[in-house]
Design an enzyme around this catalytic site. Structure first.
Site, mmCIF file in Angstrom:
data_model
loop_
_atom_site.group_PDB
_atom_site.id
_atom_site.type_symbol
_atom_site.label_atom_id
_atom_site.label_comp_id
_atom_site.label_asym_id
_atom_site.label_seq_id
_atom_site.Cartn_x
_atom_site.Cartn_y
_atom_site.Cartn_z
ATOM 1 N N ASP A 213 -8.360 53.980 -21.530
ATOM 2 C CA ASP A 213 -8.075 54.168 -19.982
ATOM 3 C C ASP A 213 -7.060 52.853 -19.650
ATOM 4 O OD1 ASP A 213 -8.217 53.861 -17.114
ATOM 5 O OD2 ASP A 213 -10.362 53.773 -16.934
ATOM 6 N N LYS B 8 0.006 47.325 -13.400
ATOM 7 C CA LYS B 8 -0.048 48.708 -13.144
ATOM 8 C C LYS B 8 0.718 49.297 -11.870
ATOM 9 C CE LYS B 8 -2.947 52.887 -13.883
ATOM 10 N NZ LYS B 8 -4.344 53.231 -14.008
ATOM 11 N N GLU C 94 -6.078 60.674 -15.090
ATOM 12 C CA GLU C 94 -7.508 60.103 -15.188
ATOM 13 C C GLU C 94 -8.709 61.041 -14.636
ATOM 14 O OE1 GLU C 94 -6.534 56.308 -13.281
ATOM 15 O OE2 GLU C 94 -5.334 55.825 -15.064
ATOM 16 N N ASP D 257 -11.158 59.435 -7.298
ATOM 17 C CA ASP D 257 -10.967 58.229 -8.312
ATOM 18 C C ASP D 257 -10.358 57.429 -7.629
ATOM 19 O OD1 ASP D 257 -10.441 56.786 -10.236
ATOM 20 O OD2 ASP D 257 -9.354 58.277 -11.582
#
Ligand code: AMP
Length: 607
Positions: free
Chosen positions: A8, A70, A171, A193
């Site tokens: 992850d 990211k 994800e 999420d």
């Protein structure tokens, strides 16, 4: 045993897991933590620091410490999100040669895939340390709402790290896999999420026979914990201005301290209703007076400052239900993923929206890596893993630019992958010999408003009146989510296949160079890890020998131990101690095992 690890690659933290036996387990790092901060720094002497080591020195080295990179991956330098980050970051974000994003660290420009590769490499080393052997393959997760450019950039990161990326997995889908793999009922899940930088909602059907079906996914790849932190930082900056008349926005060290304090306060306010933020000596005024900041932040004020962000996430939940053509009552279980879902205001909002308490028993920081590990295991066992099949969807429409600058989707958002489709386009001018095909991704009817993925030209068409020559354009997304475009001249049947490789912004030559550097770094770190293991082994062997030696000496007369053998053993121990001090633990394999044998013999003889 070969392993395929699940990584992850989070905005704030990374986590790595693997299937051991039949269950996925998280592999913790040397310090014993399940997650490793997604922070990278370059120290003054050029040393690369990743994770906790980078966090620890961030305040003293803010210009050369990168966090949340990211948020920038696969974006062009002029993207509004990048410009937003440029204004707020203590590190320097610059434009790369292809209009991409680079970050300056100690005078060198690093691309975002390169920085992501460093994080992947670190997680691989965590796994190698725990599993005791080299790891070559991984499943890496990305936000479901990532577009193809962002996905491609993550693939490049894997390539630079020298890791074979078996699959890029969404994800929330990974979270659903981890939740559902050992459950036996038919259920419809809503996965909410909210991580450090991105937000996804997926609606997933899970059934013991049917497997995992993602029915809808949507999100916002620029909504996350960082935005909550930003609000607190802005509020703190305002307090400093009020109290001292000072503007700290251009001071990297002060900004870094404010950012860390903001995140800490936000996290604390999930457990308590008030917290103190105390930052002495934040800066020095022109007259030499120090700037201290001492404020109290309440949970209710934090909730007021960030209420609109929570509302935005709920609007996205509504969109997800609409896309899935479901109502709230159709959802059986709500799964919270990402560190931000610990915030009480978010838990409250989600419970109210879905009219049910979210599922407990899913670890928000680990569930994505666990799902990725399951997917890796599945890829390894060639359909014999006993795991159920998985069908995901694509979050964005894919299409091409047509006359008038309009966007014509060929694959609609929320289409199950793998999928393929084709469309025939005619030339628009007399004698046209070339057709340029511009591939885009997005939902806007104007081509320019969508994400540009790449372009290619179909040349050498037979000159003919407008509309007579036809080109067939085919789009394909395979199970790995890899997207390809091909075009065929309908008259000659000549095909042109391209992989739409666009905008990670780094050229193949650059990637090759980065791969070399990364491989050298990996070799060096593996050696260091090996040396560390040897050192630890030596320490244990010496400690055990030292423990038994006095007793052996005291009872020497009454045992069968030969005095000469004991003298020999002491000399071996001394030599091991000396060489280990000189720092070449790898050279001592033979002596150390000799020492272990001696210790064992002494132990047995002494009883
Ligand atoms: P992730 O990307 O899933 O690791 O999420 C990290 C984000 O969750 C960061 O913005 C953290 O500040 C946030 N976070 C972690 N723990 C908490 C907490 N107890 N309360 C609120 N936010 C948290």
């Amino acid at each position: 045993m070969t392993h395929v690890i699940g990584i992850d690659l989070g905005t704030t933290n990374c986590c790595v897991a693997v299937v051991e036996g039949v269950r996925p387990v998280v592999l913790s790092n040397r310090a014993g933590y399940a997650t490793t901060p997604s922070v990278i720094a370059v120290a003054e002497d050029g040393t690369r620091l990743v994770g906790q080591l980078a966090v620890r020195q961030a305040v003293t080295n803010p210009r050369h410490t990168v966090h949340a990179s990211k948020r920038l991956i696969g974006r062009s330098f002029d993207a509004p999100q990048v410009q937003h980050a440029v204004q707020r970051s203590a590190f320097e974000i610059v434009e790369g040669p292809q209009g991409d994003v680079r970050i300056m660290l100690r005078g060198r420009a690093y691309s975002i895939p390169e920085l992501s590769a460093m994080l992947l490499q670190e997680m691989r080393l965590v796994a190698e340390d725990r599993l005791g052997g080299p790891i070559e393959r991984a499943v890496v997760t990305v936000p479901a709402y990532f577009n193809d450019n962002q996905r491609q950039a993550v693939r490049d990161a894997g390539k630079i790290a020298g890791l074979e990326i078996v699959r890029i997995l969404n994800e929330p889908t990974a979270a659903a896999l981890a939740y559902g793999f050992d459950r036996q009922e038919n259920r419809t899940l809503a996965v909410f999420d909210l991580g450090g930088g991105t937000f996804d909602v997926s609606i997933v059907h899970v059934g013991p026979e049917s497997g995992f079906d993602v029915v809808a996914t949507t999100g916002d790849s620029y909504l996350g914990g960082e935005d909550f932190d930003d609000r607190i930082v802005a509020w703190l900056l305002e307090r400093v201005r009020e109290q001292h008349g000072a503007d700290l926005r251009t001071l990297p060290t002060a900004l870094q301290r404010l950012r860390e304090a903001a995140q800490k306060a936000k996290n604390e306010l999930s457990d308590v209703t008030e917290t103190d933020i105390s930052l002495p000596f934040l800066a020095t005024m022109e007259d030499g007076a120090p700037v201290h900041l001492e404020v109290e932040l309440s949970r209710s004020w934090l909730e007021q400052m960030t209420g609109d962000l929570v509302t935005r996430s709920l609007q996205i939940c509504e969109r997800a239900l609409r896309l899935a053509e479901l109502r709230v009552e159709d959802i059986d279980e709500v799964i919270l993923v990402g560190g931000m879902t610990r915030m009480p205001a978010i838990q409250r909002a989600v419970s109210e929206f879905f009219e049910r308490e979210p599922c407990r028993g899913v670890h928000p920081d680990e569930v994505v890596a666990l799902g990725a590990a399951l997917s890796g295991f599945q890829s390894l066992s060639d359909g014999r893993s006993g795991l159920l099949p998985l069908r995901d969807v694509t979050a964005h429409s894919l299409g091409i630019m047509v006359a008038g600058g309009r966007f014509e989707p060929l694959i609609a958002a929320n289409t199950t992958v793998p999928t393929r489709t084709s469309s025939v386009f005619a030339t628009s001018r007399d004698g046209q010999e070339t057709v340029k095909i511009i591939v885009l991704q997005g939902e806007h009817e104007l081509a320019a408003e969508n994400e540009f993925l790449g372009q290619f030209a179909m040349t050498g068409l037979r000159p003919a009146p407008a509309g007579e020559t036809e080109v067939e354009v085919m789009f394909e997304i395979d199970t790995d989510g890899l997207f390809r475009v091909a075009a065929i001249d309908r008259e000659t049947g000549e095909a042109r296949q391209i992989q739409v490789l666009a905008q990670s912004g780094i050229t193949p030559d650059e990637i090759a160079q980065m791969m070399q550097e990364s491989a050298a770094y990996l070799a060096q770190r593996r050696q260091e890890e090996q040396d560390e293991r040897s050192r630890q082994g030596i320490e244990v062997a010496l400690a055990e020998f030292d423990r038994i030696l006095p007793e052996a000496e005291a009872r020497l007369e009454r045992t069968t131990i030969a005095p000469a053998a004991l003298t020999q053993a002491r000399m071996t121990a001394e030599r091991v101690r000396q060489v280990a001090r000189e720092g070449n633990p790898g050279a001592l394999e033979a002596e150390v095992s000799q020492l272990r044998v001696i210790t064992d013999t002494l132990r047995r003889t002494l009883g």
